[in-house]
Design an enzyme around this catalytic site. Structure first.
Site, PDB file in Angstrom:
ATOM      1  N   HIS A  16       0.833  -1.209   0.000  1.00 16.98           N
ATOM      2  CA  HIS A  16       0.000   0.000   0.000  1.00 16.98           C
ATOM      3  C   HIS A  16       0.864   1.255   0.000  1.00 16.98           C
ATOM      4  O   HIS A  16       0.498   2.277  -0.569  1.00 16.98           O
ATOM      5  CB  HIS A  16      -0.926   0.004   1.224  1.00 16.98           C
ATOM      6  CG  HIS A  16      -2.145  -0.826   1.012  1.00 16.98           C
ATOM      7  ND1 HIS A  16      -2.770  -1.521   2.013  1.00 16.98           N
ATOM      8  CD2 HIS A  16      -2.847  -1.076  -0.108  1.00 16.98           C
ATOM      9  CE1 HIS A  16      -3.816  -2.151   1.523  1.00 16.98           C
ATOM     10  NE2 HIS A  16      -3.883  -1.904   0.235  1.00 16.98           N
TER      11      HIS A  16
ATOM     12  N   GLU B 224      -1.289 -18.633 -19.785  1.00 21.71           N
ATOM     13  CA  GLU B 224      -0.139 -18.441 -18.906  1.00 21.71           C
ATOM     14  C   GLU B 224       0.572 -19.755 -18.610  1.00 21.71           C
ATOM     15  O   GLU B 224       1.488 -19.797 -17.798  1.00 21.71           O
ATOM     16  CB  GLU B 224      -0.520 -17.687 -17.632  1.00 21.71           C
ATOM     17  CG  GLU B 224      -1.762 -18.150 -16.929  1.00 21.71           C
ATOM     18  CD  GLU B 224      -2.154 -17.253 -15.746  1.00 21.71           C
ATOM     19  OE1 GLU B 224      -1.431 -16.286 -15.435  1.00 21.71           O
ATOM     20  OE2 GLU B 224      -3.184 -17.548 -15.130  1.00 21.71           O
TER      21      GLU B 224
ATOM     22  N   ASP C  86       3.228 -15.351 -15.457  1.00 20.20           N
ATOM     23  CA  ASP C  86       3.273 -16.796 -15.252  1.00 20.20           C
ATOM     24  C   ASP C  86       3.780 -17.540 -16.473  1.00 20.20           C
ATOM     25  O   ASP C  86       4.447 -18.566 -16.342  1.00 20.20           O
ATOM     26  CB  ASP C  86       1.876 -17.311 -14.870  1.00 20.20           C
ATOM     27  CG  ASP C  86       1.623 -17.106 -13.388  1.00 20.20           C
ATOM     28  OD1 ASP C  86       2.510 -17.470 -12.598  1.00 20.20           O
ATOM     29  OD2 ASP C  86       0.572 -16.560 -13.039  1.00 20.20           O
TER      30      ASP C  86
ATOM     31  N   CYS D 185      -1.751  -9.076 -20.321  1.00 20.00           N
ATOM     32  CA  CYS D 185      -2.035  -8.368 -19.063  1.00 20.00           C
ATOM     33  C   CYS D 185      -0.944  -8.566 -18.025  1.00 20.00           C
ATOM     34  O   CYS D 185      -1.066  -8.094 -16.902  1.00 20.00           O
ATOM     35  CB  CYS D 185      -3.399  -8.770 -18.513  1.00 20.00           C
ATOM     36  SG  CYS D 185      -3.473 -10.495 -18.024  1.00 20.00           S
TER      37      CYS D 185
HETATM   38  C1  PEP Z   1       0.243 -13.016 -15.122  1.00 25.32           C
HETATM   39  O1  PEP Z   1       0.542 -14.135 -14.723  1.00 25.32           O
HETATM   40  O2  PEP Z   1       0.888 -12.409 -16.015  1.00 25.32           O
HETATM   41  C2  PEP Z   1      -0.893 -12.298 -14.542  1.00 25.32           C
HETATM   42  C3  PEP Z   1      -1.358 -11.185 -15.056  1.00 25.32           C
HETATM   43  O3  PEP Z   1      -1.440 -12.808 -13.438  1.00 25.32           O
HETATM   44  P1  PEP Z   1      -0.801 -12.749 -11.966  1.00 25.32           P
HETATM   45  O4  PEP Z   1       0.393 -11.840 -12.002  1.00 25.32           O
HETATM   46  O5  PEP Z   1      -1.898 -12.242 -11.093  1.00 25.32           O
HETATM   47  O6  PEP Z   1      -0.445 -14.176 -11.706  1.00 25.32           O
HETATM   48 MG    MG Z   2      -0.850 -15.259 -13.570  1.00 26.20          MG
END
Ligand code: PEP
Ligand code: MG
Length: 598
Positions: free
Chosen positions: A200, A444, A468, A515
């Site tokens: 935070h 992923e 991931d 993402c």
């Molecule tokens: C990712 O794995 O790129 C992702 C967006 O999910 P997280 O980072 O929440 O595992």
């Molecule tokens: Mg992920």
């Protein structure tokens, strides 16, 4: 390390962009905020008085936090003030309060000691959690605990509000509430030892646009004096102690450029994120809570590309009911005025441990029952609740669902069956719901990426979770520092999996987004655009720089770079190709974010 000593450069973690140059303010706490009180037993007749004292301290803390929250709302005009909601919940946590009062009553301990004993236990349990989110919540508890303790001692909490001139704070840690109250006219930035980009404290620093570093060397604070000059580079993570005049001049220039650059970027937020020859790359936002929507809109995001729902499950003793996410999604949809919001179903497991789940320990949790596997096999009840909330909230706007950690088609089809069943259920209950909910798969795992041609038959979109995807493809634990050198998003193997996913998506006429963190780092933008992804989803403050890069690119140049990178012999070679194009099309961005990465 004497004041005005020779120049020294340290590497730390950049958590909030910007450059700060100025004198240091070594923040050593007069009383360690969470120091242990004396183990004092009170006579039986004093027990009620101690309980009353504890209640009074809680009530004073509650009042203080509410005041701080109000102040922060006025100052920042953003959702970050909600951080204090979590703090207020801790003050009134029944189990915690009962445990403390029982300790006073049954063991006849002083209020100070009883509270310290109980809270220390909470903190140590949370601090030992492998999940970073949970470890960061231990910081919140520490923060609140220090306030309650200060009220028990009738002391003013340690404050950072008596800086006489503009300084860079250096400390072991800064609590979120301390950060929120930093006087932006006096504080140039801060550098602390603990915390990460998801704490935070870091989130607040970004909202307050204060350059910040975490992970500074532990001994640095000890030798620091108020006469020392510092530079902190929140872009690259460098901390420079007592810079030579020439270094200071270079950074002054960089700071001026960065300032001009960011204000220009803000002015560009309404520009279309398309390449110089008109290829549109949507820029969306990643959110962990609903509080950052305003920043995303201001940054010109086309919607929310990833809403991580894990936060809805953390810091609590039971999982949320259907109503809670339903209300959140409904509120978000009305705020986004038709722009899409992609909600990811709970991605628990791996390093994301939800404390109230009764889980069988796993030796290799990253390869275990994580994401959609966990929901399908162990917690179908939770999956039903999440999907029902989504189906109902979908009526209010453009809501999509995406499944984390997919490795087989069957996982998607099972969810689709469940959605159909839940729609019948909602119909029977005469509740409003959407008849068509867009379902996407996160790509992923290498298995999913290699099977995208078939997966595309059962989903409406793909979203590449590169954090991931890199972990599972490179066979490295993404939180293990010893193999961090292999965390290489530009490795040709990763690029190949992305290219394959894009090809499959295009063949089947579905869209594909990225993402993971790779989408937020402008150094990879030329490659991702060249590989043909439709959307990049990232934190609000990363959007401006990425938009600038997209607009500077010609698609054929980006495609040529991507082809060369796919054929490169190493991640470094591929990265150099991307960086060279970045330098050509967005030299200012390259200077800020990529200059030190050669
Ligand atoms: C990712 O794995 O790129 C992702 C967006 O999910 P997280 O980072 O929440 O595992
Ligand atoms: Mg992920």
């Amino acid at each position: 390390m004497d004041g005005l000593g020779r120049e020294q450069i340290f590497a730390a973690t950049p958590v909030s962009p910007g450059i700060a140059i100025g004198r240091a303010w070594p923040f050593r706490r007069s009383v360690e905020r969470n120091s242990a009180p004396e183990d004092r037993t009170v006579p039986p007749e004093a027990v009620d008085g101690e309980i009353a004292r504890f209640r009074q301290a809680r009530s004073d803390t509650r009042e203080e936090l509410t005041r701080l929250q109000q102040q922060l709302r006025e100052q920042l005009n953003s959702g970050e003030a909600e951080i204090f909601d979590a703090h207020l919940l801790i003050v009134d946590d029944h189990t915690l309060v009962n445990e403390v009062e029982n300790c006073i009553r049954n063991e006849r301990k002083s209020a100070d000691f009883a509270f310290h004993k109980v809270i220390t236990n909470y903190i140590s349990v949370l601090s030992a959690m492998p999940d970073e989110y949970l470890r960061e919540r231990a910081l919140d508890i520490r923060d609140v605990a220090a306030r309650i303790k200060a009220h028990l001692r009738h002391e003013e909490a340690d404050h950072l509000d008596h800086l006489s001139d503009r300084r860079i704070i250096v400390a072991t840690d800064l609590a979120p509430s301390e950060t929120a109250l930093l006087d932006r006219d006096k504080v140039l930035g801060f550098a602390i030892e603990s915390g990460s980009a998801t704490s935070h404290t870091a989130i607040l620093a970004r909202s307050m646009e204060l350059p910040a570093l975490t992970g500074i060397p532990p001994g640095l604070l000890d030798g620091l004096s108020a006469d020392d000059t510092l530079i902190i580079d929140g872009f690259t993570g460098k901390l420079i102690l007592n810079p030579e005049p020439r270094t200071a001049d270079t950074y002054r220039l960089k700071a001026e450029e960065a300032g001009r650059f960011y204000s220009n970027l803000r002015r560009e937020s309404m520009l279309m994120p398309e390449t110089a020859d008109g290829f549109l790359v949507q820029l969306a936002g990643n959110l962990d809570t609903d509080s950052g929507l305003k920043e995303l809109t201001q940054a010109g995001a086309c919607g929310v590309g990833l809403f991580r729902t894990e936060y809805l499950f953390l810091n609590r003793r039971t999982s949320p009911t259907e109503e809670e996410p339903f209300e959140i999604y409904k509120k978000m949809l009305s705020a986004t005025e038709g722009r899409p919001i992609v909600v990811r179903t709970l991605d628990a497991g791996g390093d994301k441990i939800v404390s109230h789940f009764d889980r069988t320990p796993e030796q290799n949790p990253f390869l275990g029952l994580r994401g959609i596997r966990l929901c399908l096999r162990e917690r179908p009840d939770l999956l039903r609740t999440q999907l029902r909330a989504l189906l109902r909230a979908g009526v209010f706007g453009n809501l999509k669902v995406m499944l984390p950690m997919v490795s087989c088609m069957a996982e998607v089809t099972e969810v689709r069956f469940l959605i159909a069943e839940l729609q019948k259920e909602l119909k029977r209950e005469k509740k409003e719901f959407v008849s068509r909910l867009s379902v996407g798969a996160m790509i992923e795992t290498p298995a999913a990426a290699l099977q995208t041609d078939r997966l595309a038959e059962v989903v409406d979109f793909f979203s590449l979770g590169t954090n991931d995807l890199v972990q599972y493809t490179m066979a490295i634990d993404r939180s293990n520092e010893r193999v961090a050198y292999l965390y290489q998003p530009s490795h040709p193997a990763i690029l190949e999996l992305i290219a394959r996913t894009v090809r499959a998506a295009r063949r089947h006429n579905i869209w594909v987004s990225v993402c993971g963190q790779m989408a937020a780092d402008p150094v990879y933008t030329p490659l991702l655009v060249g590989l043909g992804v439709h959307e990049l989803s990232m934190e609000a403050n990363a959007i401006g720089a990425v938009r600038r890069v997209v607009r500077g690119l010609y698609l054929h140049e980006a495609e040529a770079a991507a082809r060369a990178a796919l054929n490169a012999g190493s991640a470094e070679e591929a990265l150099a190709i991307s960086r060279a194009l970045l330098r050509k099309v967005a030299p200012q961005v390259a200077k800020l974010v990529a200059a030190d990465r050669d």
